[in-house]
Design a protein around this motif. Structure first.
Motif, PDB file in Angstrom:
ATOM      1  N   LEU A 222       3.759  -7.896  -0.162  1.00 53.49           N
ATOM      2  CA  LEU A 222       2.999  -7.762   1.076  1.00 53.49           C
ATOM      3  C   LEU A 222       3.877  -7.239   2.214  1.00 53.49           C
ATOM      4  O   LEU A 222       3.500  -6.294   2.909  1.00 53.49           O
ATOM      5  N   SER A 223       5.030  -7.828   2.406  1.00 49.32           N
ATOM      6  CA  SER A 223       5.908  -7.391   3.491  1.00 49.32           C
ATOM      7  C   SER A 223       6.433  -5.983   3.247  1.00 49.32           C
ATOM      8  O   SER A 223       6.585  -5.196   4.189  1.00 49.32           O
ATOM      9  N   GLY A 224       6.686  -5.639   2.001  1.00 50.75           N
ATOM     10  CA  GLY A 224       7.152  -4.284   1.686  1.00 50.75           C
ATOM     11  C   GLY A 224       6.109  -3.229   2.017  1.00 50.75           C
ATOM     12  O   GLY A 224       6.410  -2.217   2.660  1.00 50.75           O
ATOM     13  N   ILE A 225       4.861  -3.475   1.599  1.00 53.80           N
ATOM     14  CA  ILE A 225       3.791  -2.512   1.866  1.00 53.80           C
ATOM     15  C   ILE A 225       3.522  -2.400   3.369  1.00 53.80           C
ATOM     16  O   ILE A 225       3.413  -1.297   3.921  1.00 53.80           O
ATOM     17  N   MET A 226       3.412  -3.544   4.022  1.00 53.42           N
ATOM     18  CA  MET A 226       3.105  -3.522   5.456  1.00 53.42           C
ATOM     19  C   MET A 226       4.214  -2.854   6.259  1.00 53.42           C
ATOM     20  O   MET A 226       3.939  -2.045   7.156  1.00 53.42           O
ATOM     21  N   THR A 227       5.467  -3.154   5.966  1.00 51.49           N
ATOM     22  CA  THR A 227       6.554  -2.590   6.766  1.00 51.49           C
ATOM     23  C   THR A 227       6.752  -1.105   6.509  1.00 51.49           C
ATOM     24  O   THR A 227       7.117  -0.374   7.431  1.00 51.49           O
ATOM     25  N   ILE A 228       6.501  -0.645   5.285  1.00 51.46           N
ATOM     26  CA  ILE A 228       6.669   0.797   5.048  1.00 51.46           C
ATOM     27  C   ILE A 228       5.605   1.590   5.801  1.00 51.46           C
ATOM     28  O   ILE A 228       5.868   2.663   6.338  1.00 51.46           O
ATOM     29  N   ILE A 229       4.393   1.040   5.883  1.00 51.20           N
ATOM     30  CA  ILE A 229       3.319   1.718   6.621  1.00 51.20           C
ATOM     31  C   ILE A 229       3.592   1.681   8.129  1.00 51.20           C
ATOM     32  O   ILE A 229       3.569   2.720   8.806  1.00 51.20           O
ATOM     33  N   ILE A 230       3.852   0.490   8.649  1.00 56.45           N
ATOM     34  CA  ILE A 230       4.042   0.343  10.098  1.00 56.45           C
ATOM     35  C   ILE A 230       5.298   1.074  10.576  1.00 56.45           C
ATOM     36  O   ILE A 230       5.276   1.747  11.607  1.00 56.45           O
ATOM     37  N   SER A 231       6.393   0.972   9.837  1.00 59.02           N
ATOM     38  CA  SER A 231       7.607   1.674  10.258  1.00 59.02           C
ATOM     39  C   SER A 231       7.416   3.183  10.189  1.00 59.02           C
ATOM     40  O   SER A 231       7.940   3.919  11.035  1.00 59.02           O
TER      41      SER A 231
ATOM     42  N   VAL B  57       4.496   4.847  10.605  1.00 58.67           N
ATOM     43  CA  VAL B  57       3.654   5.221  11.753  1.00 58.67           C
ATOM     44  C   VAL B  57       4.482   5.199  13.035  1.00 58.67           C
ATOM     45  O   VAL B  57       4.461   6.160  13.822  1.00 58.67           O
ATOM     46  N   SER B  58       5.222   4.140  13.250  1.00 60.80           N
ATOM     47  CA  SER B  58       6.028   4.018  14.480  1.00 60.80           C
ATOM     48  C   SER B  58       7.096   5.104  14.567  1.00 60.80           C
ATOM     49  O   SER B  58       7.298   5.701  15.630  1.00 60.80           O
ATOM     50  N   THR B  59       7.779   5.357  13.461  1.00 60.17           N
ATOM     51  CA  THR B  59       8.846   6.362  13.456  1.00 60.17           C
ATOM     52  C   THR B  59       8.291   7.745  13.749  1.00 60.17           C
ATOM     53  O   THR B  59       8.828   8.483  14.585  1.00 60.17           O
TER      54      THR B  59
ATOM     55  N   GLY C 215      14.427  11.110   8.010  1.00 64.01           N
ATOM     56  CA  GLY C 215      15.699  10.440   7.759  1.00 64.01           C
ATOM     57  C   GLY C 215      15.787   9.064   8.398  1.00 64.01           C
ATOM     58  O   GLY C 215      16.460   8.164   7.878  1.00 64.01           O
ATOM     59  N   ALA C 216      15.114   8.901   9.535  1.00 63.43           N
ATOM     60  CA  ALA C 216      15.156   7.618  10.241  1.00 63.43           C
ATOM     61  C   ALA C 216      14.225   6.586   9.620  1.00 63.43           C
ATOM     62  O   ALA C 216      14.456   5.378   9.757  1.00 63.43           O
ATOM     63  N   TRP C 217      13.169   7.048   8.956  1.00 65.69           N
ATOM     64  CA  TRP C 217      12.158   6.142   8.419  1.00 65.69           C
ATOM     65  C   TRP C 217      12.725   5.094   7.460  1.00 65.69           C
ATOM     66  O   TRP C 217      12.451   3.904   7.609  1.00 65.69           O
ATOM     67  N   PRO C 218      13.537   5.466   6.451  1.00 66.40           N
ATOM     68  CA  PRO C 218      14.064   4.427   5.547  1.00 66.40           C
ATOM     69  C   PRO C 218      14.897   3.363   6.257  1.00 66.40           C
ATOM     70  O   PRO C 218      14.829   2.180   5.911  1.00 66.40           O
ATOM     71  N   ILE C 219      15.636   3.752   7.277  1.00 63.73           N
ATOM     72  CA  ILE C 219      16.438   2.789   8.028  1.00 63.73           C
ATOM     73  C   ILE C 219      15.521   1.843   8.796  1.00 63.73           C
ATOM     74  O   ILE C 219      15.733   0.620   8.816  1.00 63.73           O
ATOM     75  N   ALA C 220      14.484   2.398   9.412  1.00 69.66           N
ATOM     76  CA  ALA C 220      13.513   1.576  10.134  1.00 69.66           C
ATOM     77  C   ALA C 220      12.789   0.643   9.173  1.00 69.66           C
ATOM     78  O   ALA C 220      12.530  -0.525   9.501  1.00 69.66           O
ATOM     79  N   TRP C 221      12.467   1.142   7.993  1.00 67.49           N
ATOM     80  CA  TRP C 221      11.748   0.329   7.012  1.00 67.49           C
ATOM     81  C   TRP C 221      12.587  -0.855   6.546  1.00 67.49           C
ATOM     82  O   TRP C 221      12.142  -1.998   6.570  1.00 67.49           O
TER      83      TRP C 221
END
Length: 82
Positions: free
Chosen positions: A22-31, A33-35, A47-53
């Protein structure tokens, strides 16, 4: 017993596995979108997305492990059983 059943985790791992997924799916989507909202659709954002995730997942996973049992109790008080 099937071969698939032999490879499954015991029931006591249901909460941490649920929290992990659950946390993996939610954070990959939200990070994502935010990034992309902050940086636009670019190679920099990609490039920034994986770090944010990963950064958000480190916070979200233990949070879900603490909050999920509380939410389940609350839902069980608000919703009639099926």
């Amino acid at each position: 017993m099937s071969a698939t059943a032999d490879r499954r985790l015991p029931a006591r791992f249901a909460l941490p596995v649920t929290g992990l997924i659950l946390s993996g799916i939610m954070t990959i989507i939200i990070s994502g979108v935010s990034t992309f909202m902050a940086l636009g659709f670019s190679l920099l954002a990609l490039g920034a997305w994986p770090i944010a995730w990963i950064s958000s997942w480190i916070i979200a996973f233990p949070t879900v492990l603490v909050v999920l049992p509380i939410v389940r109790r609350l839902v069980s008080r608000l919703v009639a059983p099926a």
